[in-house]
Design a protein around this motif. Structure first.
Motif, PDB file in Angstrom:
ATOM      1  N   ARG A 199       0.844  -1.190   0.000  1.00 59.18           N
ATOM      2  CA  ARG A 199       0.000   0.000   0.000  1.00 59.18           C
ATOM      3  C   ARG A 199       0.883   1.246   0.000  1.00 59.18           C
ATOM      4  O   ARG A 199       1.835   1.343   0.776  1.00 59.18           O
ATOM      5  CB  ARG A 199      -0.911   0.015   1.239  1.00 59.18           C
ATOM      6  N   LEU A 200       0.567   2.176  -0.874  1.00 62.01           N
ATOM      7  CA  LEU A 200       1.333   3.413  -0.978  1.00 62.01           C
ATOM      8  C   LEU A 200       0.802   4.419   0.039  1.00 62.01           C
ATOM      9  O   LEU A 200      -0.373   4.788  -0.004  1.00 62.01           O
ATOM     10  CB  LEU A 200       1.218   3.996  -2.387  1.00 62.01           C
ATOM     11  N   THR A 201       1.658   4.846   0.943  1.00 62.40           N
ATOM     12  CA  THR A 201       1.230   5.794   1.965  1.00 62.40           C
ATOM     13  C   THR A 201       2.133   7.014   1.967  1.00 62.40           C
ATOM     14  O   THR A 201       3.361   6.887   1.902  1.00 62.40           O
ATOM     15  CB  THR A 201       1.270   5.145   3.367  1.00 62.40           C
ATOM     16  N   VAL A 202       1.537   8.193   2.044  1.00 60.90           N
ATOM     17  CA  VAL A 202       2.278   9.446   2.158  1.00 60.90           C
ATOM     18  C   VAL A 202       1.557  10.326   3.176  1.00 60.90           C
ATOM     19  O   VAL A 202       0.370  10.154   3.440  1.00 60.90           O
ATOM     20  CB  VAL A 202       2.389  10.184   0.800  1.00 60.90           C
ATOM     21  N   ALA A 203       2.302  11.275   3.722  1.00 62.93           N
ATOM     22  CA  ALA A 203       1.711  12.190   4.687  1.00 62.93           C
ATOM     23  C   ALA A 203       0.861  13.229   3.968  1.00 62.93           C
ATOM     24  O   ALA A 203       1.066  13.530   2.788  1.00 62.93           O
ATOM     25  CB  ALA A 203       2.811  12.876   5.495  1.00 62.93           C
ATOM     26  N   GLY A 204      -0.108  13.773   4.666  1.00 58.91           N
ATOM     27  CA  GLY A 204      -0.932  14.826   4.094  1.00 58.91           C
ATOM     28  C   GLY A 204      -2.201  14.295   3.468  1.00 58.91           C
ATOM     29  O   GLY A 204      -2.713  13.225   3.816  1.00 58.91           O
ATOM     30  N   ASN A 205      -2.724  15.045   2.498  1.00 56.94           N
ATOM     31  CA  ASN A 205      -3.975  14.682   1.836  1.00 56.94           C
ATOM     32  C   ASN A 205      -3.833  13.390   1.038  1.00 56.94           C
ATOM     33  O   ASN A 205      -2.775  13.131   0.460  1.00 56.94           O
ATOM     34  CB  ASN A 205      -4.426  15.813   0.900  1.00 56.94           C
ATOM     35  N   PRO A 206      -4.879  12.572   0.994  1.00 56.77           N
ATOM     36  CA  PRO A 206      -4.820  11.326   0.220  1.00 56.77           C
ATOM     37  C   PRO A 206      -4.508  11.616  -1.242  1.00 56.77           C
ATOM     38  O   PRO A 206      -5.149  12.462  -1.862  1.00 56.77           O
ATOM     39  CB  PRO A 206      -6.224  10.739   0.388  1.00 56.77           C
ATOM     40  N   PRO A 207      -3.523  10.943  -1.798  1.00 56.33           N
ATOM     41  CA  PRO A 207      -3.150  11.186  -3.198  1.00 56.33           C
ATOM     42  C   PRO A 207      -4.082  10.461  -4.167  1.00 56.33           C
ATOM     43  O   PRO A 207      -4.847   9.580  -3.775  1.00 56.33           O
ATOM     44  CB  PRO A 207      -1.731  10.623  -3.276  1.00 56.33           C
ATOM     45  N   LYS A 208      -3.984  10.839  -5.418  1.00 52.21           N
ATOM     46  CA  LYS A 208      -4.678  10.157  -6.505  1.00 52.21           C
ATOM     47  C   LYS A 208      -3.611   9.619  -7.442  1.00 52.21           C
ATOM     48  O   LYS A 208      -3.120  10.324  -8.315  1.00 52.21           O
ATOM     49  CB  LYS A 208      -5.615  11.121  -7.244  1.00 52.21           C
ATOM     50  N   TRP A 209      -3.237   8.368  -7.224  1.00 53.00           N
ATOM     51  CA  TRP A 209      -2.152   7.788  -8.014  1.00 53.00           C
ATOM     52  C   TRP A 209      -2.616   7.521  -9.438  1.00 53.00           C
ATOM     53  O   TRP A 209      -3.645   6.870  -9.662  1.00 53.00           O
ATOM     54  CB  TRP A 209      -1.667   6.490  -7.364  1.00 53.00           C
ATOM     55  N   ILE A 210      -1.842   8.001 -10.416  1.00 53.81           N
ATOM     56  CA  ILE A 210      -2.265   7.866 -11.807  1.00 53.81           C
ATOM     57  C   ILE A 210      -1.233   7.170 -12.696  1.00 53.81           C
ATOM     58  O   ILE A 210      -1.556   6.786 -13.825  1.00 53.81           O
ATOM     59  CB  ILE A 210      -2.606   9.235 -12.427  1.00 53.81           C
ATOM     60  N   ALA A 211       0.006   6.998 -12.222  1.00 53.47           N
ATOM     61  CA  ALA A 211       1.027   6.363 -13.058  1.00 53.47           C
ATOM     62  C   ALA A 211       2.132   5.793 -12.182  1.00 53.47           C
ATOM     63  O   ALA A 211       2.337   6.230 -11.044  1.00 53.47           O
ATOM     64  CB  ALA A 211       1.609   7.363 -14.058  1.00 53.47           C
ATOM     65  N   ARG A 239       2.383  -4.823   4.075  1.00 51.18           N
ATOM     66  CA  ARG A 239       1.116  -4.120   4.269  1.00 51.18           C
ATOM     67  C   ARG A 239       1.246  -2.622   4.041  1.00 51.18           C
ATOM     68  O   ARG A 239       0.259  -1.931   3.815  1.00 51.18           O
ATOM     69  CB  ARG A 239       0.596  -4.383   5.685  1.00 51.18           C
ATOM     70  N   VAL A 240       2.466  -2.114   4.129  1.00 51.73           N
ATOM     71  CA  VAL A 240       2.655  -0.663   4.024  1.00 51.73           C
ATOM     72  C   VAL A 240       3.897  -0.364   3.203  1.00 51.73           C
ATOM     73  O   VAL A 240       4.875  -1.093   3.237  1.00 51.73           O
ATOM     74  CB  VAL A 240       2.759  -0.026   5.436  1.00 51.73           C
ATOM     75  N   PHE A 241       3.826   0.710   2.429  1.00 52.39           N
ATOM     76  CA  PHE A 241       4.893   1.060   1.490  1.00 52.39           C
ATOM     77  C   PHE A 241       5.097   2.572   1.610  1.00 52.39           C
ATOM     78  O   PHE A 241       4.587   3.335   0.808  1.00 52.39           O
ATOM     79  CB  PHE A 241       4.424   0.696   0.081  1.00 52.39           C
ATOM     80  N   PRO A 242       5.810   3.053   2.652  1.00 57.71           N
ATOM     81  CA  PRO A 242       5.888   4.478   2.907  1.00 57.71           C
ATOM     82  C   PRO A 242       6.693   5.235   1.854  1.00 57.71           C
ATOM     83  O   PRO A 242       7.744   4.788   1.431  1.00 57.71           O
ATOM     84  CB  PRO A 242       6.579   4.567   4.274  1.00 57.71           C
ATOM     85  N   GLY A 243       6.174   6.386   1.440  1.00 55.95           N
ATOM     86  CA  GLY A 243       6.888   7.222   0.497  1.00 55.95           C
ATOM     87  C   GLY A 243       8.103   7.841   1.159  1.00 55.95           C
ATOM     88  O   GLY A 243       8.024   8.341   2.270  1.00 55.95           O
ATOM     89  N   SER A 244       9.246   7.791   0.469  1.00 57.41           N
ATOM     90  CA  SER A 244      10.485   8.279   1.063  1.00 57.41           C
ATOM     91  C   SER A 244      10.804   9.703   0.631  1.00 57.41           C
ATOM     92  O   SER A 244      11.566  10.383   1.277  1.00 57.41           O
ATOM     93  CB  SER A 244      11.653   7.367   0.692  1.00 57.41           C
ATOM     94  N   SER A 245      10.261  10.136  -0.483  1.00 59.66           N
ATOM     95  CA  SER A 245      10.528  11.508  -0.914  1.00 59.66           C
ATOM     96  C   SER A 245       9.503  11.936  -1.936  1.00 59.66           C
ATOM     97  O   SER A 245       8.974  11.139  -2.686  1.00 59.66           O
ATOM     98  CB  SER A 245      11.939  11.640  -1.502  1.00 59.66           C
ATOM     99  N   GLY A 246       9.232  13.222  -1.946  1.00 57.05           N
ATOM    100  CA  GLY A 246       8.326  13.787  -2.941  1.00 57.05           C
ATOM    101  C   GLY A 246       9.093  14.695  -3.869  1.00 57.05           C
ATOM    102  O   GLY A 246      10.080  15.311  -3.472  1.00 57.05           O
ATOM    103  N   VAL A 247       8.672  14.744  -5.119  1.00 56.78           N
ATOM    104  CA  VAL A 247       9.333  15.598  -6.107  1.00 56.78           C
ATOM    105  C   VAL A 247       8.304  16.491  -6.729  1.00 56.78           C
ATOM    106  O   VAL A 247       7.242  16.027  -7.119  1.00 56.78           O
ATOM    107  CB  VAL A 247      10.021  14.745  -7.197  1.00 56.78           C
TER     108      VAL A 247
END
Length: 247
Positions: A199-211, A239-247
């Motif tokens: 599962r892709l998890t990031v902090a903040g608002n729920p994302p809308k993964w498109i690609a 069960r969890v796949f935390p995002g390590s960085s945002g670009v």
């Protein structure tokens, strides 16, 4: 943990592969392969680009470091694609064509159909099938034909979408499922065996993964809501796949 200050992503225009883009007929998806695809100054190895066009019967391929604008075509057999009746209403039945919508490249590991050094093509279809294709010569003409079925999605709603696949380490195929914010990972060297679901998890608002893409020992997912790109590395906990960085 996501970085508090996202990095800036820079896009550099390339004059290569223009004829390949024209030959791909409205590009649906792109796959990149090579040691130097992630570097601006490629000093060793080669970086190839494969383009899947809309309704095309071939893949267009080119090399970013190739002099000139040369491209090659790999023809695809469409005989294996299945058309199905779609019941739009009790009185209306339409023919729904199965189309290839996502593409990735993987080593063939030659066991008869292709050589060890050749790349096989993995495609996802609108019917929820994920198949590995390899070159086969018949009547002096080479075409990509199914080598094995890697996965059949149980629900057509889980079928791969445009730009939803990425190959990691030459063997781990990630398939994005936007509806559940998950990446389904298959081991293509084990015939498509399920490696895990993250599962892709990031902090903040729920994302809308498109690609989804893969490179640098990580998966990269694009959030269409914030136009940000997130880097994910495989974790021990499926069960969890935390995002390590945002670009």
């Amino acid at each position: 943990r996501p970085q508090t200050r996202p990095q800036q992503l820079e896009f550099v225009q390339s004059n290569a592969c223009r004829s390949a883009i024209s030959a791909s007929i409205r590009t649906k998806d792109i796959a990149m392969h090579g040691d130097d695809c992630g570097t601006r100054n490629r000093t060793h190895g080669r970086c190839s680009i494969t383009l899947l066009g809309h309704g095309a019967e071939h893949l267009a391929e080119c090399f970013l470091d190739e002099a000139g604008d040369f491209h090659d075509l790999r023809w695809i057999s469409r005989a294996w694609l299945e058309d199905r009746d779609f019941h739009r209403s009790p009185s209306m039945v339409e023919l729904e064509k199965e189309e290839m919508v996502a593409v990735a490249l993987a080593p063939c590991r030659g066991d008869g159909a292709s050589g060890d050094d050749e790349n096989c093509v993995i495609v996802g279809t609108t019917s929820g099938r994920v198949a590995m294709l390899a070159s086969s010569v018949k009547h002096n003409q080479a075409r990509l034909v199914p080598r094995r079925l890697l996965q059949q999605m149980q629900s057509q709603s889980k079928a791969p979408a445009l730009g939803s696949m990425g190959l990691l380490e030459g063997r781990l195929l990630g398939i994005l499922d936007p509806s559940s914010s998950q990446i389904h990972v298959l081991d293509v060297q084990q015939g498509g065996a399920v490696f895990g679901n993250w599962r892709l998890t990031v902090a903040g608002n729920p994302p809308k993964w498109i690609a989804l893409a893969a490179g640098g020992n990580a998966f990269w997912a694009l959030d269409g809501r914030s136009s940000s790109l997130w880097k994910f590395k495989l974790s021990v906990d499926p069960r969890v796949f935390p995002g390590s960085s945002g670009v």
